[in-house]
Enzyme design. Structure first.
Site, PDB file in Angstrom:
ATOM      1  N   TYR A 152      -6.358  -7.914 -14.373  1.00  0.00           N
ATOM      2  CA  TYR A 152      -5.841  -8.847 -13.376  1.00  0.00           C
ATOM      3  C   TYR A 152      -6.791  -8.897 -12.167  1.00  0.00           C
ATOM      4  O   TYR A 152      -7.235  -7.841 -11.679  1.00  0.00           O
ATOM      5  CB  TYR A 152      -4.435  -8.370 -12.973  1.00  0.00           C
ATOM      6  CG  TYR A 152      -3.804  -9.155 -11.865  1.00  0.00           C
ATOM      7  CD1 TYR A 152      -3.388 -10.459 -12.076  1.00  0.00           C
ATOM      8  CD2 TYR A 152      -3.611  -8.593 -10.610  1.00  0.00           C
ATOM      9  CE1 TYR A 152      -2.807 -11.183 -11.063  1.00  0.00           C
ATOM     10  CE2 TYR A 152      -3.016  -9.313  -9.590  1.00  0.00           C
ATOM     11  CZ  TYR A 152      -2.618 -10.611  -9.814  1.00  0.00           C
ATOM     12  OH  TYR A 152      -2.042 -11.319  -8.811  1.00  0.00           O
ATOM     13  N   LYS A 208       6.704 -10.828 -12.774  1.00  0.00           N
ATOM     14  CA  LYS A 208       6.430 -11.652 -13.938  1.00  0.00           C
ATOM     15  C   LYS A 208       7.621 -11.609 -14.907  1.00  0.00           C
ATOM     16  O   LYS A 208       8.709 -11.979 -14.526  1.00  0.00           O
ATOM     17  CB  LYS A 208       5.104 -11.205 -14.570  1.00  0.00           C
ATOM     18  CG  LYS A 208       3.986 -10.961 -13.536  1.00  0.00           C
ATOM     19  CD  LYS A 208       3.529 -12.216 -12.812  1.00  0.00           C
ATOM     20  CE  LYS A 208       2.651 -11.936 -11.597  1.00  0.00           C
ATOM     21  NZ  LYS A 208       1.489 -11.077 -11.812  1.00  0.00           N
ATOM     22  N   ARG A 238      14.558   3.599   3.537  1.00  0.00           N
ATOM     23  CA  ARG A 238      13.251   3.626   2.866  1.00  0.00           C
ATOM     24  C   ARG A 238      13.240   4.691   1.772  1.00  0.00           C
ATOM     25  O   ARG A 238      12.629   4.530   0.724  1.00  0.00           O
ATOM     26  CB  ARG A 238      12.118   3.872   3.885  1.00  0.00           C
ATOM     27  CG  ARG A 238      10.773   4.095   3.216  1.00  0.00           C
ATOM     28  CD  ARG A 238       9.548   4.022   4.125  1.00  0.00           C
ATOM     29  NE  ARG A 238       9.757   4.328   5.515  1.00  0.00           N
ATOM     30  CZ  ARG A 238       9.913   5.553   6.023  1.00  0.00           C
ATOM     31  NH1 ARG A 238       9.863   6.614   5.235  1.00  0.00           N
ATOM     32  NH2 ARG A 238      10.116   5.726   7.317  1.00  0.00           N
TER      33      ARG A 238
HETATM   34  C1  LIG Z   1       0.611 -10.280 -11.072  1.00  0.00           C
HETATM   35  C2  LIG Z   1      -0.020  -9.111 -11.701  1.00  0.00           C
HETATM   36  C3  LIG Z   1      -0.270  -7.942 -10.984  1.00  0.00           C
HETATM   37  C4  LIG Z   1       0.004  -7.840  -9.492  1.00  0.00           C
HETATM   38  O1  LIG Z   1       1.349  -7.913  -9.213  1.00  0.00           O
HETATM   39  P1  LIG Z   1       1.975  -8.532  -7.854  1.00  0.00           P
HETATM   40  O2  LIG Z   1       3.437  -8.397  -8.089  1.00  0.00           O
HETATM   41  O3  LIG Z   1       1.517  -9.943  -7.758  1.00  0.00           O
HETATM   42  O4  LIG Z   1       1.464  -7.691  -6.735  1.00  0.00           O
HETATM   43  C5  LIG Z   1      -0.814  -6.867 -11.662  1.00  0.00           C
HETATM   44  N1  LIG Z   1      -1.100  -6.945 -12.975  1.00  0.00           N
HETATM   45  C6  LIG Z   1      -0.885  -8.046 -13.704  1.00  0.00           C
HETATM   46  C7  LIG Z   1      -1.229  -8.076 -15.151  1.00  0.00           C
HETATM   47  C8  LIG Z   1      -0.334  -9.174 -13.103  1.00  0.00           C
HETATM   48  O5  LIG Z   1      -0.144 -10.275 -13.816  1.00  0.00           O
END
Ligand SMILES: *Cc1c(COP(=O)(O)O)cnc(C)c1O
Length: 378
Positions: free
Chosen positions: A98, A195, A46
């Site tokens: 978001y 993303k 961890r």
């Molecule tokens: C998807 C997203 C998040 C959250 O991320 P996760 O990996 O789904 O927890 C935060 N900010 C933006 C702009 C996102 O598109």
């Protein structure tokens, strides 16, 4: 070094044991210690993992920061940032962030005594006017999701410096290839690496990058103390993905520009939101602080039935949440990503029931355009 050279090499050296060019997946929970108090700096998985450390160094280099701290998701990274504030503190947030960030702050963190002001940060004076004695942090997202509104990061970081506030930028929509908030004097960058950074829709991950020693020390402590760490395999997948980030982003931007123009020129949509269009109210700012306009487009089709028809009939675009993958996705923010935002609030932000969001992938643009044409006219 240039971006692509860093993307391929930063944080990675051939494995000292075998010469393996690719950083191995150190899939281990613990490490052998030579004798009492003597080890190689690795004690427990961890706390220390070389695959994770390589990823952190790699993305830190791409964001022009000193430190990267990786998490199991973007929201885990956002939650970790909340350890920079305490009960009674006030936070200023871009109003259409978001949906999951809104949910975390408003429906969970508020109960821990934090106070949030949701403001339109596209007007920098609004930030200054919302500052209270208890304000500690300003949380920005630019462009925002799904309305693609920009915040002037240089102006915002100026205000934050003047008032001694920590400035945080969720840079997920741009990726480090298109925008580097630290170079505009912001303190902290956050990514959902789920993303564009990973880009293949097969990992959930998050990362924080900063050059501030104190912020790093606190967040590094929290990473271990709370323990929302990514798995070695996930780190390895993301590390593989950053090698192609530059070429992927080039294609995302090129495709999105063509699709935005098509939607606009063909009058299929009533209103197209894309920072690359000269009709975008902040097109000049986009040219100034971004190196490309991104791969996300939102379009209001003016009529819920028409929007539903599009969602129902597309064949290449996949109906789904998320964004930033090589494959094109289409979504309905009002009922999907922003379902937890109250309807009156949604309408105020422009997230109508006829608004569609496109995450434009890297397929052949001709196919993407005819997919939309066929879905609406077929
Ligand atoms: C998807 C997203 C998040 C959250 O991320 P996760 O990996 O789904 O927890 C935060 N900010 C933006 C702009 C996102 O598109």
């Amino acid at each position: 070094m240039g971006f692509s050279t860093d993307a391929i090499h930063a944080g990675q050296k051939p494995d000292p044991v075998t010469g393996a060019v690719i950083t191995p997946i150190y899939q281990t929970s613990t490490y052998a210690q030579e004798e009492l108090g003597k080890h190689k700096g690795y004690e427990y998985g961890r706390t220390h993992n070389l695959t994770r450390q390589s990823l952190e160094a790699n993305i830190a280099a791409l964001e022009k920061g000193k430190y990267g701290i990786a998490f199991a998701s973007g929201l885990a990274a956002t939650q970790a940032l909340m350890s920079l504030v305490k009960s009674g503190d006030h936070i200023i947030v871009s109003k259409n962030v978001y949906g999951g960030t809104y949910r975390l702050f408003e429906l969970i963190m508020k109960d821990y005594g934090l106070d949030f002001s949701w403001i339109d940060t596209s007007v920098p004076e609004n930030i200054e006017n919302s500052i209270r004695n208890s304000t500690k942090l300003v949380y920005l997202e630019t462009p925002t999701n799904p309305m693609l509104t920009l915040t002037d990061l240089a102006a915002a970081s100026d205000i934050c410096k003047k008032h001694n506030l920590i400035s945080v930028v969720d840079n997920t929509f741009m990726s480090p290839y298109l925008q580097n908030p630290l170079l505009l004097d912001c303190d902290v960058v956050l990514h959902s690496s789920t993303k564009y950074i990973n880009g293949h829709s097969d990992v959930i991950g998050g990362i924080i990058v900063t050059s501030n020693d104190k912020v790093h020390e606190r967040i590094r402590y929290i990473q271990n103390a709370i323990g929302a760490v990514p798995s070695p395999f996930d780190c390895w997948l993301i590390l593989r993905s950053t090698k192609t980030l530059a070429v992927r982003m080039e294609r995302h931007v090129q495709n999105a520009m063509e699709l935005a123009k098509f939607l606009d020129d063909s009058n299929l949509a009533e209103k197209v939101y894309y920072p690359g269009l000269t009709s975008h109210p902040q097109h000049e700012l986009a040219k100034k602080q971004m190196r490309g306009f991104g791969g996300m487009i939102s379009a209001d089709f003016g009529d819920t039935e028409k929007a539903k028809k599009l969602l129902r009939n597309v064949k290449i675009f996949t109906l789904g949440e998320s964004l930033g993958g090589v494959e094109s996705l289409i979504s309905h923010p009002a009922s999907m990503t922003h379902a937890s935002v109250p309807k009156v609030e949604r309408e105020r932000l422009g997230i109508t029931d006829s608004l569609i969001r496109f995450s434009v992938g890297i397929e052949d643009i001709e196919d993407l355009i005819s997919d939309i044409n066929n879905a609406l006219n077929g």
